[in-house]
Scaffold this active site. Structure first.
Site, PDB file in Angstrom:
ATOM      1  N   SER A 124       0.841  -1.192   0.000  1.00 33.74           N
ATOM      2  CA  SER A 124       0.000   0.000   0.000  1.00 33.74           C
ATOM      3  C   SER A 124       0.872   1.234   0.000  1.00 33.74           C
ATOM      4  CB  SER A 124      -0.926   0.012   1.225  1.00 33.74           C
ATOM      5  OG  SER A 124      -0.170   0.030   2.421  1.00 33.74           O
ATOM      6  N   GLY A 125       0.369   2.287  -0.626  1.00 32.44           N
ATOM      7  CA  GLY A 125       1.079   3.551  -0.663  1.00 32.44           C
ATOM      8  C   GLY A 125       0.118   4.692  -0.396  1.00 32.44           C
ATOM      9  N   GLY A 126       0.554   5.918  -0.716  1.00 26.48           N
ATOM     10  CA  GLY A 126      -0.291   7.053  -0.441  1.00 26.48           C
ATOM     11  C   GLY A 126      -1.502   7.148  -1.344  1.00 26.48           C
ATOM     12  N   MET A 127      -1.468   6.500  -2.507  1.00 23.66           N
ATOM     13  CA  MET A 127      -2.541   6.641  -3.476  1.00 23.66           C
ATOM     14  C   MET A 127      -3.367   5.381  -3.661  1.00 23.66           C
ATOM     15  SD  MET A 127      -0.429   8.643  -6.456  1.00 23.66           S
ATOM     16  CE  MET A 127      -1.749   8.407  -7.632  1.00 23.66           C
ATOM     17  N   SER A 128      -2.818   4.227  -3.312  1.00 23.51           N
ATOM     18  CA  SER A 128      -3.491   2.999  -3.706  1.00 23.51           C
ATOM     19  C   SER A 128      -3.048   1.815  -2.862  1.00 23.51           C
ATOM     20  CB  SER A 128      -3.194   2.718  -5.189  1.00 23.51           C
ATOM     21  OG  SER A 128      -1.788   2.710  -5.388  1.00 23.51           O
ATOM     22  N   LYS A 178      -4.516  -2.994  -8.557  1.00 18.78           N
ATOM     23  CA  LYS A 178      -4.204  -1.785  -7.784  1.00 18.78           C
ATOM     24  C   LYS A 178      -5.466  -0.936  -7.711  1.00 18.78           C
ATOM     25  CE  LYS A 178      -0.439   0.372  -7.159  1.00 18.78           C
ATOM     26  NZ  LYS A 178       0.820   1.148  -7.173  1.00 18.78           N
ATOM     27  N   ASP A 236       3.979   9.183  -8.825  1.00 18.69           N
ATOM     28  CA  ASP A 236       4.068   8.431  -7.567  1.00 18.69           C
ATOM     29  C   ASP A 236       5.217   7.435  -7.617  1.00 18.69           C
ATOM     30  OD1 ASP A 236       3.162   8.077  -4.955  1.00 18.69           O
ATOM     31  OD2 ASP A 236       1.894   6.383  -5.492  1.00 18.69           O
TER      32      ASP A 236
END
Length: 419
Positions: A22-26, A43, A141
């Site tokens: 997981s990241g900041g966008m997805s 994603k 990203d």
């Protein structure tokens, strides 16, 4: 949007099994395609699109453009869609191949990478960005979570939700990697990818991002007046490049193409140094052997020396050429690298628009370049590089195609004198 759970099905087709990263966008899920019966990666964007129809149109357009962008070090896009969540929101998702690898973030957690390994990874990523930027796409990203270390090298995820250069600013991105100008609402620009790559390179070299802020609020409250931090204990060229990527002003950052050039040069210098040291060692050994042979030759009676000269004729040039051609270290690896050049040249993407006569011409020059030569080996690809530049200037070669072919020429040069 509401939190997705294992067992949820997107578009009545993609069965979510477990989250991979997981990241900041997805969030990336390991999933199963119930229509084609294959394992995939999905994603899912964390932000809902239901409140802004214009954003939905923009995301769809970007996904379609990114799906047409195919690069060996970027993950192919299988599908794009939107799904209604349990709370009525609309979430966008991208379907990709499920690759066997380790997220770069996990590798960094174990400690800093050797600078040459970090530079090699950054070089591969910079080549992907250079090709994307040439098509007007900005990733937005580039993070350690979005890089997968596979047996075939690093792969950049998430080009499935890219943006056109010049698009209005939005809130996509992972805070530690977000360029300062994005906080001021500046339009999307390739320089934001360069900044993120600088953060990533710094993280690979030190084990941590250059600044401690990890949330949007902390970044907005931060006041930075000092120059970007400099990475210690690495070659000056690498430390300086990392600092330039982290410059506050976008115009002071290098382009992705300049990063490729700088990293190629830095890594080539190290390779050349190893070859020089190896050559000196071999030369030293050769002197010892030659001295011993001369001593034994002098110790032999004159009649024995005369018999040896008569009995052992010198090898012919043809035999010598065959020995060189059959030597694995001299030609096999070079041939394999040349095969990679041909594969890219004849692929539908990124060189599919190249004229047939240009392809034929480049193939002929390639064959000449990898053949056994009597001149210096360093000049093998010089004519081919000149050809590529000329064809690009004539408009008969796309920037993305040029980038990939130049990368394959780097592989050929590296294979000429293997370690």
């Amino acid at each position: 949007m509401s939190r997705l759970e294992p067992g949820d099905v997107l578009a009545r087709r993609y069965l979510l099994l477990d989250p991979l990263a997981s990241g900041g966008m997805s969030v990336i899920w390991r999933a199963f395609d119930q229509s084609l019966h294959r394992m995939i990666a999905v994603k899912v964007l964390t932000a809902s699109l239901h409140t802004d129809s214009g954003q939905r149109v923009s995301v769809r357009s970007e996904a379609r453009a990114a799906a047409r962008f195919i690069h060996p070090d970027s993950i192919e896009i299988y599908d794009y869609g939107e799904t209604v969540t349990t709370n009525g929101g609309v979430a966008a998702y991208v379907v990709m191949p499920l690759l066997d690898g380790t997220p770069l973030a996990e590798r960094i957690e174990k400690g800093p990478l050797p600078w040459s390994e970090a530079a090699a990874i950054a070089l591969r990523l910079a080549r992907v960005l250079m090709a994307g930027h040439a098509r007007g796409l900005v990733h937005r990203d580039v993070t350690a979570e979005n890089v997968l270390l596979t047996a075939g090298g690093p792969k950049l995820l998430d080009f499935g939700i890219a943006s056109w250069a010049g698009d209005p600013d939005d809130d996509r991105g992972t805070p530690p990697y977000v360029a300062p100008e994005r906080l001021l609402g500046a339009p999307t620009h390739p320089a934001v990818d360069v900044y993120a790559l600088g953060v990533l390179l710094h993280a690979m070299l030190t084990g941590r991002t250059p600044y401690p802020e990890t949330t949007w609020e902390e970044i907005e409250a931060a006041s930075r007046t000092s120059p970007p931090p400099r990475v210690p204990g690495v070659p000056n060229a690498i430390a300086t490049l990392c600092q330039r990527c982290l410059a506050d002003e976008p115009e002071r950052r290098p382009t992705a193409a300049q990063i490729v050039s700088a990293l190629t040069s830095a890594l080539g210098t190290v390779t050349l140094g190893r070859h020089v040291r190896r050559g000196l060692t071999v030369a030293g050994s050769a002197v010892v052997v030659l001295s011993a042979l001369l001593w034994f030759q002098q110790a032999e009676p004159p009649e024995r020396q005369q018999q040896a000269r008569v009995a052992e004729p010198a090898p012919s040039p043809t035999v010598t050429a065959r020995l060189i051609e059959s030597s694995p270290s001299a030609s096999v690896t070079v041939r394999q690298a040349a095969d990679g050049f041909r594969t890219v040249l004849e692929a539908r993407t990124p060189c599919g628009a190249t004229d047939a006569d240009v392809v034929l011409d480049l193939r002929q020059v390639l064959e000449s370049a990898v053949a056994v030569r009597h001149g210096p080996e360093e000049s093998r690809t010089e004519n081919l590089r000149t050809k590529l530049t000329d064809r690009m200037r004539e408009g008969r070669l796309t920037p993305a195609c040029l980038s990939e072919l130049q990368a394959r020429l780097d592989d050929i040069d590296a294979a000429i004198q293997p370690d």
